[in-house]
Design a protein around this motif. Structure first.
Motif, mmCIF file in Angstrom:
data_model
loop_
_atom_site.group_PDB
_atom_site.id
_atom_site.type_symbol
_atom_site.label_atom_id
_atom_site.label_comp_id
_atom_site.label_asym_id
_atom_site.label_seq_id
_atom_site.Cartn_x
_atom_site.Cartn_y
_atom_site.Cartn_z
ATOM 1 N N GLY A 177 0.777 -1.236 0.000
ATOM 2 C CA GLY A 177 0.000 0.000 0.000
ATOM 3 C C GLY A 177 0.804 1.278 0.000
ATOM 4 N N GLY A 178 2.114 1.164 0.092
ATOM 5 C CA GLY A 178 2.934 2.367 0.055
ATOM 6 C C GLY A 178 2.950 2.975 -1.330
ATOM 7 N N GLY A 179 3.534 4.175 -1.418
ATOM 8 C CA GLY A 179 3.628 4.840 -2.705
ATOM 9 C C GLY A 179 3.962 6.294 -2.561
ATOM 10 N N LEU A 180 3.792 7.020 -3.668
ATOM 11 C CA LEU A 180 4.061 8.452 -3.716
ATOM 12 C C LEU A 180 2.736 9.200 -3.683
ATOM 13 C CD1 LEU A 180 5.952 10.893 -4.227
ATOM 14 C CD2 LEU A 180 5.687 10.415 -6.682
ATOM 15 N N VAL A 181 2.638 10.186 -2.801
ATOM 16 C CA VAL A 181 1.405 10.957 -2.664
ATOM 17 C C VAL A 181 1.774 12.403 -2.384
ATOM 18 C CG1 VAL A 181 1.194 10.472 -0.206
ATOM 19 C CG2 VAL A 181 -0.851 10.999 -1.539
ATOM 20 N N GLN A 182 0.923 13.309 -2.795
ATOM 21 C CA GLN A 182 1.146 14.718 -2.492
ATOM 22 C C GLN A 182 0.740 15.040 -1.068
ATOM 23 O OE1 GLN A 182 -0.955 16.953 -5.530
ATOM 24 N NE2 GLN A 182 0.900 17.087 -6.779
ATOM 25 N N ALA A 183 1.327 16.074 -0.536
ATOM 26 C CA ALA A 183 0.972 16.523 0.807
ATOM 27 C C ALA A 183 -0.530 16.779 0.875
ATOM 28 C CB ALA A 183 1.741 17.774 1.169
ATOM 29 N N GLY A 184 -1.129 16.331 1.971
ATOM 30 C CA GLY A 184 -2.570 16.442 2.145
ATOM 31 C C GLY A 184 -3.337 15.227 1.677
ATOM 32 N N GLY A 185 -2.659 14.340 0.987
ATOM 33 C CA GLY A 185 -3.295 13.139 0.466
ATOM 34 C C GLY A 185 -3.387 12.024 1.487
ATOM 35 N N SER A 186 -3.864 10.869 1.016
ATOM 36 C CA SER A 186 -4.095 9.724 1.886
ATOM 37 C C SER A 186 -3.517 8.453 1.273
ATOM 38 C CB SER A 186 -5.596 9.517 2.121
ATOM 39 O OG SER A 186 -6.176 10.623 2.759
ATOM 40 N N LEU A 187 -3.150 7.546 2.139
ATOM 41 C CA LEU A 187 -2.762 6.194 1.766
ATOM 42 C C LEU A 187 -3.266 5.234 2.825
ATOM 43 C CD1 LEU A 187 0.995 6.516 0.651
ATOM 44 C CD2 LEU A 187 -0.941 5.927 -0.819
ATOM 45 N N ARG A 188 -3.511 4.009 2.423
ATOM 46 C CA ARG A 188 -3.835 2.965 3.389
ATOM 47 C C ARG A 188 -2.845 1.824 3.240
ATOM 48 N NH1 ARG A 188 -9.057 -0.959 4.498
ATOM 49 N NH2 ARG A 188 -8.290 -2.037 2.645
ATOM 50 N N LEU A 189 -2.110 1.581 4.303
ATOM 51 C CA LEU A 189 -1.171 0.473 4.331
ATOM 52 C C LEU A 189 -1.856 -0.769 4.865
ATOM 53 C CD1 LEU A 189 2.004 2.224 5.797
ATOM 54 C CD2 LEU A 189 1.198 2.146 3.430
ATOM 55 N N ASN B 274 -6.590 -11.851 8.918
ATOM 56 C CA ASN B 274 -5.188 -11.815 9.364
ATOM 57 C C ASN B 274 -4.460 -10.590 8.836
ATOM 58 O OD1 ASN B 274 -5.614 -14.200 10.678
ATOM 59 N ND2 ASN B 274 -4.175 -15.408 9.482
ATOM 60 N N THR B 275 -5.119 -9.450 8.929
ATOM 61 C CA THR B 275 -4.570 -8.230 8.340
ATOM 62 C C THR B 275 -4.735 -7.057 9.305
ATOM 63 O OG1 THR B 275 -5.109 -9.014 6.111
ATOM 64 C CG2 THR B 275 -4.661 -6.663 6.360
ATOM 65 N N VAL B 276 -3.698 -6.232 9.344
ATOM 66 C CA VAL B 276 -3.749 -4.976 10.094
ATOM 67 C C VAL B 276 -3.546 -3.842 9.098
ATOM 68 C CG1 VAL B 276 -1.285 -5.015 10.665
ATOM 69 C CG2 VAL B 276 -2.872 -3.719 12.096
ATOM 70 N N TYR B 277 -4.208 -2.724 9.360
ATOM 71 C CA TYR B 277 -4.197 -1.595 8.431
ATOM 72 C C TYR B 277 -3.683 -0.332 9.130
ATOM 73 C CZ TYR B 277 -7.511 -4.705 6.106
ATOM 74 O OH TYR B 277 -8.123 -5.789 5.527
ATOM 75 N N LEU B 278 -3.184 0.577 8.321
ATOM 76 C CA LEU B 278 -2.858 1.912 8.800
ATOM 77 C C LEU B 278 -3.401 2.900 7.774
ATOM 78 C CD1 LEU B 278 -1.425 3.516 11.058
ATOM 79 C CD2 LEU B 278 0.564 3.655 9.533
ATOM 80 N N GLN B 279 -4.498 3.548 8.122
ATOM 81 C CA GLN B 279 -5.074 4.584 7.278
ATOM 82 C C GLN B 279 -4.376 5.897 7.595
ATOM 83 O OE1 GLN B 279 -7.529 4.425 4.797
ATOM 84 N NE2 GLN B 279 -6.924 6.554 4.427
ATOM 85 N N MET B 280 -3.770 6.491 6.581
ATOM 86 C CA MET B 280 -2.996 7.717 6.778
ATOM 87 C C MET B 280 -3.634 8.843 5.973
ATOM 88 S SD MET B 280 0.865 6.179 6.625
ATOM 89 C CE MET B 280 0.791 5.852 4.861
ATOM 90 N N ASN B 281 -4.127 9.848 6.671
ATOM 91 C CA ASN B 281 -4.760 11.007 6.044
ATOM 92 C C ASN B 281 -3.941 12.260 6.329
ATOM 93 O OD1 ASN B 281 -6.914 9.324 5.256
ATOM 94 N ND2 ASN B 281 -8.004 9.727 7.173
#
Length: 124
Positions: free
Chosen positions: A8-20, A77-84
């Motif tokens: 789930g990683g990647g390149l995002v602009q500031a203010g964006g979101s990703l979910r690992l 069997n999964t853990v997530y990290l929602q990053m906003n």
């Protein structure tokens, strides 16, 4: 033995979101506390968030409170990290970790199993 694989990683602009995501295999996942850590270039690996075995308890480093959310699905069997509201200073390799003892902990050496990491890059 527990195997952890982040995605789930990647390149995002500031203010964006990703979910690992962190998929676990091996021994009983649901009994473990899980954590997310990150390591930026030239810095030590540091605590980001942790979640108890049931998902009922969580803990965050101050710098991500209100922006990141840790959760888990024991059936998958999964853990997530929602990053906003991501910031350039969130840029790092993010690691998932499993702790076979009870209780939420923030120390790197208090976790027993680690994934290989996924890169998160936030551009300004």
């Amino acid at each position: 033995q527990v195997r952890l694989v982040e995605s789930g990683g990647g390149l995002v602009q500031a203010g964006g979101s990703l979910r690992l995501s962190c998929a676990a295999s091996g021994r009983t996942f649901s009994g473990y506390a899980m954590g997310w850590f990150r390591q930026a270039p030239g810095k030590e690996r540091g605590f980001v968030a942790a979640i108890g075995w049931s998902g009922g308890t969580t803990h965050y480093v101050d710098s991500v409170k209100g922006r990141f959310t840790i959760s888990r699905d024991n059936a998958k069997n999964t853990v997530y990290l929602q990053m906003n509201s991501l910031k350039p200073e969130d840029t790092a390799v993010y690691y998932c970790a499993a702790r076979t003892s009870t209780g939420l902990r923030v120390g790197v050496y208090e976790y027993d199993y680690w994934g290989q990491g996924t890169q998160v890059t936030v551009s300004s």
